[in-house]
Design an enzyme around this catalytic site. Structure first.
Site, PDB file in Angstrom:
ATOM      1  N   ALA A  75       0.822  -1.214   0.000  1.00 38.17           N
ATOM      2  CA  ALA A  75       0.000   0.000   0.000  1.00 38.17           C
ATOM      3  C   ALA A  75       0.852   1.258   0.000  1.00 38.17           C
ATOM      4  O   ALA A  75       0.439   2.297   0.515  1.00 38.17           O
ATOM      5  CB  ALA A  75      -0.933  -0.007   1.211  1.00 38.17           C
ATOM      6  N   ALA A  76       2.039   1.174  -0.589  1.00 34.90           N
ATOM      7  CA  ALA A  76       2.951   2.315  -0.559  1.00 34.90           C
ATOM      8  C   ALA A  76       2.946   3.124  -1.850  1.00 34.90           C
ATOM      9  O   ALA A  76       3.710   4.067  -1.983  1.00 34.90           O
ATOM     10  CB  ALA A  76       4.375   1.840  -0.262  1.00 34.90           C
ATOM     11  N   ALA A  92     -49.448  32.515  21.048  1.00 32.88           N
ATOM     12  CA  ALA A  92     -48.550  32.772  19.928  1.00 32.88           C
ATOM     13  C   ALA A  92     -47.714  34.016  20.168  1.00 32.88           C
ATOM     14  O   ALA A  92     -48.189  35.016  20.712  1.00 32.88           O
ATOM     15  CB  ALA A  92     -49.362  32.917  18.643  1.00 32.88           C
ATOM     16  N   GLY A 101      -3.160  -3.015  -1.769  1.00 33.32           N
ATOM     17  CA  GLY A 101      -4.067  -2.118  -1.053  1.00 33.32           C
ATOM     18  C   GLY A 101      -5.021  -1.358  -1.924  1.00 33.32           C
ATOM     19  O   GLY A 101      -6.028  -0.835  -1.438  1.00 33.32           O
ATOM     20  N   ASP A 102      -4.744  -1.260  -3.233  1.00 38.31           N
ATOM     21  CA  ASP A 102      -5.634  -0.529  -4.145  1.00 38.31           C
ATOM     22  C   ASP A 102      -6.492  -1.455  -4.988  1.00 38.31           C
ATOM     23  O   ASP A 102      -7.101  -1.025  -5.965  1.00 38.31           O
ATOM     24  CB  ASP A 102      -4.821   0.416  -5.041  1.00 38.31           C
ATOM     25  CG  ASP A 102      -3.790  -0.321  -5.883  1.00 38.31           C
ATOM     26  OD1 ASP A 102      -3.619  -1.552  -5.709  1.00 38.31           O
ATOM     27  OD2 ASP A 102      -3.135   0.330  -6.730  1.00 38.31           O
ATOM     28  N   ARG A 105      -1.681   9.637 -10.115  1.00 35.31           N
ATOM     29  CA  ARG A 105      -2.794   9.815 -11.052  1.00 35.31           C
ATOM     30  C   ARG A 105      -4.109  10.145 -10.350  1.00 35.31           C
ATOM     31  O   ARG A 105      -5.086  10.529 -10.987  1.00 35.31           O
ATOM     32  CB  ARG A 105      -2.962   8.565 -11.915  1.00 35.31           C
ATOM     33  CG  ARG A 105      -1.897   8.439 -13.011  1.00 35.31           C
ATOM     34  CD  ARG A 105      -2.060   7.147 -13.784  1.00 35.31           C
ATOM     35  NE  ARG A 105      -1.573   6.010 -13.014  1.00 35.31           N
ATOM     36  CZ  ARG A 105      -1.693   4.742 -13.407  1.00 35.31           C
ATOM     37  NH1 ARG A 105      -2.312   4.453 -14.529  1.00 35.31           N
ATOM     38  NH2 ARG A 105      -1.212   3.760 -12.666  1.00 35.31           N
TER      39      ARG A 105
END
Length: 463
Positions: free
Chosen positions: A12-13, A427, A108-109, A18
């Site tokens: 996940a590094a 009121a 991780g993606d 993009r």
């Protein structure tokens, strides 16, 4: 859950340039949940003994670990710095791994790889070899290609290093694999940086396995959407729609009526009874429980709330952290905030806001009112434009309205204040002291005419 003992490495590094974002790409959300969290949860579901997440601090902070570390305290977070490819990332974990157990490598993606597919991957792993998740994709640009010799996997060539002939190969590498710890250590330590991107590719171990005459078995996912990754915001949105369509189809198959599966968002968990109707553009967040015959109108948002049987929520209402009892009506354009609770057969009308307020059975607030930090009894009627003045600039104060009280339109209830049972507020009254049971009060400026007043007509200037 698998019976065998294994460890998982989640890569996940990636910098995620993009994505055009300062947020790591695995910390963007699908269905209200972090992309990386899907992968961690899958590793848990298949029974991983240890989970190692390799992350980077390219953003100057440990954003990933700081965001997800507390809720995943069983995860070992391994820093990769600098980021020099997937092979280098795995190398950071080698010293923690056992030689004699299998290692599952995930990304991780790539959030949707299913436990079913991973079980197949483990079943396919040969002794002393590798099992590899591949897929056949028509749109294969960006993926490494599977090279076979005599039907056997011999290599993986990354997209940037392909020859023209190899670009036509449609069997692609997903990166997901299972390999024994001892073999992984030996092969990863032999990876060389000889490619167009000047990185250490984990995929090089496939060719090393082939050179040692080790078998590489491949497994295909049941659905190619499982191996779709997130590299830009377009792909993120595409995966969001895939996820939402799947959730909608599941709810429909279990009896919830969704008027349009393409205009519904589930960003958490939905528990429901029978004959629930949900109109278009409804968003469910957190954990929401709906009873039988609940009807939710267009554009409503429900978050971390419980709604009992036969409740109608009219369009564009926001329900957050609320309990709504049976046969109640809410909206349209109502906002019910955390800590509020509606008794059975109660009514909340248009442009009414509640915050931390209990509304009793058969009580009504029909129009354009705000009640905060209030305890309202049964059979109470609150007129249009009534507000509880609960905040003095320093502290919040409570308003108590007992059973059968009537509060007239455009009244202000200056807390702390108690209005007794059966009391009636005229009121336009500003209530600054407690009102006794059955007492009727009124406080307003006396109306009188100004007899000398004359209307001045505006001159016509020709415009």
């Amino acid at each position: 859950m698998l019976c065998k003992i294994f460890s998982t490495i989640i890569l996940a590094a990636g910098k995620g340039r993009r994505m055009c974002s300062n947020i790591p790409k695995v910390l963007h959300r699908i269905g209200g949940k972090f992309v990386l969290q899907y992968v961690i949860d899958t590793a848990i579901r298949v029974g991983s003994k240890d989970i190692y997440v390799v992350y980077s601090d390219d953003y100057g902070k440990n954003i990933l670990k700081d965001t997800l570390g507390a809720q995943n305290n069983f995860v070992d977070w391994v820093l990769q710095n600098p980021v020099c490819g997937t092979g280098h990332a795995v190398n950071q974990v080698l010293s923690f791994l056992s030689d004699d157990i299998d290692i599952l490598i995930l990304y991780g993606d790539v959030p949707f790889v299913s436990p079913y597919t991973l079980r197949k991957l483990f079943d396919a792993k040969p002794v002393g070899g590798v099992s590899l998740l591949t897929a056949f994709l028509r749109k294969n640009s960006g993926y490494g290609r599977i090279i076979r010799q005599n039907g056997k996997v011999s290599n993986i060539i990354e997209d940037s290093d392909l020859t023209e002939d190899q670009k036509d190969i449609h069997e692609v590498n997903t990166g997901v694999m299972v390999v024994t710890g001892r073999d992984l250590k030996r092969w990863v330590n032999c990876i060389k940086c000889v490619n167009a991107n000047r990185e250490f590719y984990l995929t090089d171990i496939i060719h090393m396995a082939w050179l040692e005459d080790c078998t590489v078995n491949t497994v295909f996912p049941k659905d190619n959407n499982e191996v779709s990754g997130v590299n830009n915001k377009l792909q993120l949105v595409e995966l969001e729609r895939i996820y939402q369509k799947k959730q909608a189809e599941f709810l429909l198959s279990n009896g919830v009526f969704l008027s349009d599966i393409y205009r519904f968002s589930l960003r958490g968990k939905l528990y429901h009874g029978d004959d629930v109707y949900i109109d278009v553009n409804v968003v469910i967040e957190g954990t929401v429980c709906l009873g039988n015959r609940v009807n939710i109108g267009i554009g409503c948002i429900l978050k971390n709330s419980v709604v009992y049987d036969d409740v109608v929520i009219y369009p564009y209402s926001l329900i957050d952290g609320v309990k709504i009892s049976s046969h109640s009506i809410v909206g349209p354009f109502a906002r019910l905030r955390a800590g509020s609770e509606l008794g059975s057969e109660s009514v909340i009308g248009n442009f009414v806001e509640l915050k931390n307020t209990r509304l009793g059975e058969k009580s009504k607030i029909n129009h354009v009112s705000y009640m905060g930090d209030a305890d309202i009894g049964n059979m109470v009627n609150i007129g249009a434009g009534v507000i509880s003045c609960n905040y003095d600039g320093f502290d919040k104060h409570k308003t108590v309205i007992d059973d059968n009280a009537f509060v007239g339109a455009d009244s202000q209830l200056v807390a702390p204040v108690t209005i007794g049972a059966g009391a009636k507020i005229g009121a336009g009254t500003t209530v600054t002291r407690d009102v006794l049971p059955d007492e009727m009060i009124i406080s307003r400026v006396r109306q009188f005419p100004i007899t000398s007043w004359k209307r001045i007509l505006k001159k016509d200037n020709g415009d």
